[in-house]
Scaffold this active site. Structure first.
Site, PDB file in Angstrom:
ATOM      1  N   LYS A  65      42.541 105.312 -47.071  1.00 57.92           N
ATOM      2  CA  LYS A  65      43.061 106.198 -46.821  1.00 57.92           C
ATOM      3  C   LYS A  65      44.096 106.229 -45.610  1.00 57.92           C
ATOM      4  O   LYS A  65      45.094 107.187 -45.736  1.00 57.92           O
ATOM      5  CB  LYS A  65      41.897 107.372 -46.534  1.00 57.92           C
ATOM      6  CG  LYS A  65      41.262 107.760 -47.798  1.00 57.92           C
ATOM      7  CD  LYS A  65      39.829 108.509 -47.448  1.00 57.92           C
ATOM      8  CE  LYS A  65      39.219 108.781 -48.658  1.00 57.92           C
ATOM      9  NZ  LYS A  65      37.774 109.102 -48.540  1.00 57.92           N
ATOM     10  N   GLN A 109      32.942 111.106 -44.149  1.00 62.36           N
ATOM     11  CA  GLN A 109      32.748 110.162 -45.326  1.00 62.36           C
ATOM     12  C   GLN A 109      31.420 110.057 -46.055  1.00 62.36           C
ATOM     13  O   GLN A 109      30.507 109.930 -44.977  1.00 62.36           O
ATOM     14  CB  GLN A 109      33.256 108.684 -44.636  1.00 62.36           C
ATOM     15  CG  GLN A 109      33.149 107.666 -45.814  1.00 62.36           C
ATOM     16  CD  GLN A 109      34.163 107.858 -46.842  1.00 62.36           C
ATOM     17  OE1 GLN A 109      35.292 108.378 -46.858  1.00 62.36           O
ATOM     18  NE2 GLN A 109      33.652 107.690 -48.040  1.00 62.36           N
ATOM     19  N   ASP A 132      38.561 117.679 -48.305  1.00 61.04           N
ATOM     20  CA  ASP A 132      37.615 116.973 -49.227  1.00 61.04           C
ATOM     21  C   ASP A 132      36.992 118.021 -50.194  1.00 61.04           C
ATOM     22  O   ASP A 132      36.559 117.304 -51.019  1.00 61.04           O
ATOM     23  CB  ASP A 132      36.722 115.897 -48.616  1.00 61.04           C
ATOM     24  CG  ASP A 132      36.233 114.665 -49.239  1.00 61.04           C
ATOM     25  OD1 ASP A 132      37.173 114.487 -50.193  1.00 61.04           O
ATOM     26  OD2 ASP A 132      35.436 114.056 -49.167  1.00 61.04           O
TER      27      ASP A 132
END
Ligand code: NAP
Length: 296
Positions: A65, A109, A132
């Protein structure tokens, strides 16, 4: 829109839904848009990632990323924590990032170390920075039909369907897997696109009977090559979200047995190069959107 001459097909006839090429095209366009935005506003869209623990897949994912952000002209910062870090330490940094005007998107994450209450941490994420799309507020907004960032992997699959002009309205979509990051939001996005949706999971009885009814089959269970051609309706569209490591095999393996499925399906995503690259493209796109929305 894909040009027919550029569409790759499996020898069996199925269209290969090329997520790698599609993601590249999205990121090329994004790079231009980001560059123009920076020139006009002086603001560099920036993504901050919280990476807790030592999960090698998460580390690899966050590193890729960072690279993708750099290529698109998007700033990126990573906040690593040892697996022994406390939830309070992570939450303190999250609070700082929530109020940092130079940070537009925040990625926590998944998975956080088992010692942490992941939904509790996610619920403290500013929904305007939840690029996200997996915080409880974003999920609630999605369910309520309100504006929200959508979870990146499902959003990437929907974008592939859109770009390949695959009709969804009125189709029977079967989503196998009901995780918060993947199966559930994918089912809602398909429903919002007017599909008739069936959600299956590990307790579903006679799974193959149901998957054989799918016009659109979403495989999201994390079991290598679980779905074969016998479980797929002829002419179905197959989206394989799975990424599995199999000992003794090079690279990642999907949830679908590509060779047998591609002989039955009308269109299918490969692994690698299908759904995976679309996830990153959606994350970058959402970060840019968050930066644009941050301007009063
Ligand atoms: P997860 O949280 O482990 O969820 C798996 C889901 O599959 C659960 O709902 C589970 O049912 C269901 N399931 C498991 N075995 C099953 C079976 N035999 N039959 C029917 N359903 C079954 O996994 P996830 O995070 O959603 O990830 C799924 C896959 O997608 C993994 O391979 C992961 O690596 C991949 N992934 C890819 C991306 C990407 O960018 N492409 C992003 C995220 C994840 P229960 O709820 O009943 O347990």
């Amino acid at each position: 829109m894909q040009i027919e001459s550029e569409i790759a097909r499996h020898p069996g006839g199925a269209v290969i839904l090329d997520g790698a090429a599609t993601s590249k095209e999205i990121r090329r366009q994004l790079k231009e848009d980001v560059s123009r935005f920076i020139a006009e506003t002086g603001i560099r869209p920036t993504l901050a990632a919280i990476l807790a623990g030592d999960n090698p897949a998460s580390q690899k994912y966050v590193a890729s990323k960072e690279k993708a952000c750099a290529r698109a002209g998007i700033g990126s910062r990573t906040y690593p924590f040892l697996s022994t870090a406390s939830q309070a330490e992570v939450e303190d940094v999250l609070a700082e990032l929530n109020s940092d005007p130079l940070v537009h998107g925040i990625l926590i994450q998944h998975p956080l170390p088992k010692s942490m209450d992941e939904p509790a941490v996610l619920s403290q994420l500013d929904p305007n920075k939840d690029v996200d799309g997996i915080s409880p507020v974003s999920m609630g907004r999605l369910l309520a039909g309100m504006d929200a960032f959508h979870a990146c992997t499902p959003a990437g699959m929907m974008e592939l369907l859109r770009r390949y002009e695959i009709p969804v309205a009125g189709k029977h979509a079967v989503v196998v897997g009901r995780s918060v990051i993947l199966g559930k939001p994918m089912a809602i996005l398909l429903l919002d696109a007017n599909a008739t949706v069936t959600i299956c999971h590990s307790r579903t009885k006679n799974l193959a009977e149901i998957t054989r009814q799918a016009d659109i089959l979403v495989a999201a269970i994390g079991k290598p090559e679980f779905f074969n051609g016998d479980m797929i309706k002829p002419g179905a569209v197959v989206l394989d979200a799975g990424y599995n490591r199999v000992e003794g095999r090079e690279g990642d393996v999907g949830d679908v047995d590509f060779e047998s499925a591609a002989r039955v399906a009308s269109a299918i995503t490969p692994v690698p190069g299908g759904v995976g690259p679309m996830t990153i493209a959606m994350l970058l796109k959402n970060t840019f959107t968050a930066a644009k929305k941050s301007i009063p």
